[in-house]
Design a protein around this motif. Structure first.
Motif, PDB file in Angstrom:
ATOM      1  N   ALA A   9      19.906 -45.032  38.289  1.00  0.00           N
ATOM      2  CA  ALA A   9      20.216 -45.716  39.534  1.00  0.00           C
ATOM      3  C   ALA A   9      21.196 -44.853  40.328  1.00  0.00           C
ATOM      4  O   ALA A   9      22.025 -44.139  39.753  1.00  0.00           O
ATOM      5  CB  ALA A   9      20.843 -47.081  39.238  1.00  0.00           C
ATOM      6  N   VAL A  10      21.093 -44.917  41.632  1.00  0.00           N
ATOM      7  CA  VAL A  10      21.965 -44.155  42.529  1.00  0.00           C
ATOM      8  C   VAL A  10      23.369 -44.750  42.482  1.00  0.00           C
ATOM      9  O   VAL A  10      23.535 -45.968  42.573  1.00  0.00           O
ATOM     10  CB  VAL A  10      21.405 -44.185  43.967  1.00  0.00           C
ATOM     11  CG1 VAL A  10      22.324 -43.457  44.927  1.00  0.00           C
ATOM     12  CG2 VAL A  10      19.993 -43.609  43.993  1.00  0.00           C
ATOM     13  N   THR A  11      24.365 -43.886  42.346  1.00  0.00           N
ATOM     14  CA  THR A  11      25.746 -44.359  42.282  1.00  0.00           C
ATOM     15  C   THR A  11      26.658 -43.702  43.314  1.00  0.00           C
ATOM     16  O   THR A  11      27.775 -44.162  43.509  1.00  0.00           O
ATOM     17  CB  THR A  11      26.345 -44.109  40.884  1.00  0.00           C
ATOM     18  OG1 THR A  11      26.201 -42.724  40.563  1.00  0.00           O
ATOM     19  CG2 THR A  11      25.660 -44.959  39.829  1.00  0.00           C
ATOM     20  N   SER A  18      18.004 -40.481  43.236  1.00  0.00           N
ATOM     21  CA  SER A  18      18.575 -40.275  41.913  1.00  0.00           C
ATOM     22  C   SER A  18      18.883 -38.793  41.705  1.00  0.00           C
ATOM     23  O   SER A  18      18.090 -37.929  42.082  1.00  0.00           O
ATOM     24  CB  SER A  18      17.587 -40.748  40.842  1.00  0.00           C
ATOM     25  OG  SER A  18      18.115 -40.503  39.555  1.00  0.00           O
ATOM     26  N   ARG A  19      20.002 -38.519  41.112  1.00  0.00           N
ATOM     27  CA  ARG A  19      20.401 -37.143  40.822  1.00  0.00           C
ATOM     28  C   ARG A  19      20.171 -36.749  39.372  1.00  0.00           C
ATOM     29  O   ARG A  19      20.264 -35.584  39.017  1.00  0.00           O
ATOM     30  CB  ARG A  19      21.885 -36.942  41.132  1.00  0.00           C
ATOM     31  CG  ARG A  19      22.181 -36.932  42.602  1.00  0.00           C
ATOM     32  CD  ARG A  19      23.635 -36.563  42.813  1.00  0.00           C
ATOM     33  NE  ARG A  19      23.885 -36.232  44.184  1.00  0.00           N
ATOM     34  CZ  ARG A  19      23.764 -35.013  44.700  1.00  0.00           C
ATOM     35  NH1 ARG A  19      23.378 -34.017  43.949  1.00  0.00           N
ATOM     36  NH2 ARG A  19      24.026 -34.801  45.962  1.00  0.00           N
ATOM     37  N   VAL A  20      19.887 -37.740  38.509  1.00  0.00           N
ATOM     38  CA  VAL A  20      19.774 -37.444  37.086  1.00  0.00           C
ATOM     39  C   VAL A  20      18.691 -38.336  36.464  1.00  0.00           C
ATOM     40  O   VAL A  20      18.493 -39.469  36.891  1.00  0.00           O
ATOM     41  CB  VAL A  20      21.149 -37.601  36.381  1.00  0.00           C
ATOM     42  CG1 VAL A  20      21.663 -39.015  36.459  1.00  0.00           C
ATOM     43  CG2 VAL A  20      21.120 -37.115  34.946  1.00  0.00           C
ATOM     44  N   ALA A  21      17.998 -37.775  35.478  1.00  0.00           N
ATOM     45  CA  ALA A  21      16.915 -38.490  34.789  1.00  0.00           C
ATOM     46  C   ALA A  21      16.976 -38.173  33.298  1.00  0.00           C
ATOM     47  O   ALA A  21      17.649 -37.226  32.874  1.00  0.00           O
ATOM     48  CB  ALA A  21      15.560 -38.074  35.358  1.00  0.00           C
ATOM     49  N   LEU A  70      30.600 -40.110  38.919  1.00  0.00           N
ATOM     50  CA  LEU A  70      29.539 -40.876  38.274  1.00  0.00           C
ATOM     51  C   LEU A  70      28.233 -40.542  38.986  1.00  0.00           C
ATOM     52  O   LEU A  70      28.004 -40.966  40.109  1.00  0.00           O
ATOM     53  CB  LEU A  70      29.828 -42.381  38.354  1.00  0.00           C
ATOM     54  CG  LEU A  70      28.774 -43.305  37.745  1.00  0.00           C
ATOM     55  CD1 LEU A  70      28.560 -43.022  36.261  1.00  0.00           C
ATOM     56  CD2 LEU A  70      29.172 -44.761  37.966  1.00  0.00           C
ATOM     57  N   LEU A  71      27.378 -39.742  38.337  1.00  0.00           N
ATOM     58  CA  LEU A  71      26.128 -39.287  38.959  1.00  0.00           C
ATOM     59  C   LEU A  71      25.017 -40.305  38.892  1.00  0.00           C
ATOM     60  O   LEU A  71      24.109 -40.287  39.720  1.00  0.00           O
ATOM     61  CB  LEU A  71      25.624 -38.000  38.296  1.00  0.00           C
ATOM     62  CG  LEU A  71      26.342 -36.724  38.617  1.00  0.00           C
ATOM     63  CD1 LEU A  71      25.566 -35.540  38.048  1.00  0.00           C
ATOM     64  CD2 LEU A  71      26.548 -36.550  40.092  1.00  0.00           C
ATOM     65  N   GLY A  72      25.041 -41.175  37.892  1.00  0.00           N
ATOM     66  CA  GLY A  72      23.970 -42.148  37.767  1.00  0.00           C
ATOM     67  C   GLY A  72      24.222 -43.113  36.645  1.00  0.00           C
ATOM     68  O   GLY A  72      25.047 -42.867  35.757  1.00  0.00           O
ATOM     69  N   ARG A  73      23.506 -44.221  36.700  1.00  0.00           N
ATOM     70  CA  ARG A  73      23.594 -45.255  35.665  1.00  0.00           C
ATOM     71  C   ARG A  73      22.174 -45.606  35.236  1.00  0.00           C
ATOM     72  O   ARG A  73      21.337 -45.951  36.051  1.00  0.00           O
ATOM     73  CB  ARG A  73      24.313 -46.479  36.209  1.00  0.00           C
ATOM     74  CG  ARG A  73      24.438 -47.601  35.198  1.00  0.00           C
ATOM     75  CD  ARG A  73      25.409 -48.665  35.653  1.00  0.00           C
ATOM     76  NE  ARG A  73      26.771 -48.116  35.593  1.00  0.00           N
ATOM     77  CZ  ARG A  73      27.650 -48.192  36.596  1.00  0.00           C
ATOM     78  NH1 ARG A  73      27.334 -48.784  37.714  1.00  0.00           N
ATOM     79  NH2 ARG A  73      28.855 -47.686  36.459  1.00  0.00           N
TER      80      ARG A  73
END
Length: 142
Positions: A9-11, A18-21, A70-73
């Motif tokens: 999720a976008v943070t 999204s920046r991370v997967a 915090l790049l993502g959740r």
């Protein structure tokens, strides 16, 4: 066929991407590690050697602050019967040091898992596996 991936999720304020997967292999290992250690988190610090690998810790064990982003959740499903997550979803935050983010701000990060031992501080080390980052330049302005 490439692995399916789970986007975080976008943070970050003002962003809609999204920046991370996580790869499917990373999700599978995270489910196992969650059963062993409880809630988890990632931190990417930068630096040399294992410092450039994403480190997975029990949630809250690595203290984050103003020097981190915090790049993502992620919300990882529990994978069905046989897992210890009672809520049905496992939240997992991905943090990066602000200094490292300045270098990687134009990349999309995908956390994958490979055979081999990484740092002894990351919870996957005893499994004979290690998390690593696969990065790709983003093709949209940031």
């Amino acid at each position: 066929m490439p692995d399916a991936r789970l986007d975080a999720a976008v943070t970050l304020p003002g962003e809609d991407f999204s920046r991370v997967a996580l790869t499917a292999a990373a999700v599978s290992l995270l489910r196992k590690l969650w059963d062993q250690h409880g809630p988890l988190m990632f931190h990417q610090s930068g630096g040399c050697c294992d410092g450039s690998s994403p480190m997975c810790f029990p949630a809250g064990e690595f203290v984050t602050g103003d020097s981190d982003v915090l790049l993502g959740r992620f919300e990882i499903s529990d994978g069905g019967p046989g897992t210890s997550a009672e809520s049905g979803a496992m939240p997992l935050d991905f943090w990066m040091s602000r200094e490292q983010f300045n270098y990687w701000s134009h990349t999309h990060l995908t956390v994958d898992v490979v055979q081999g031992r990484g740092s002894g501080f990351s919870v996957e080390a005893p499994e004979g596996k290690r998390f690593l980052i696969r990065s790709a330049l983003m093709d949209w302005p940031v």
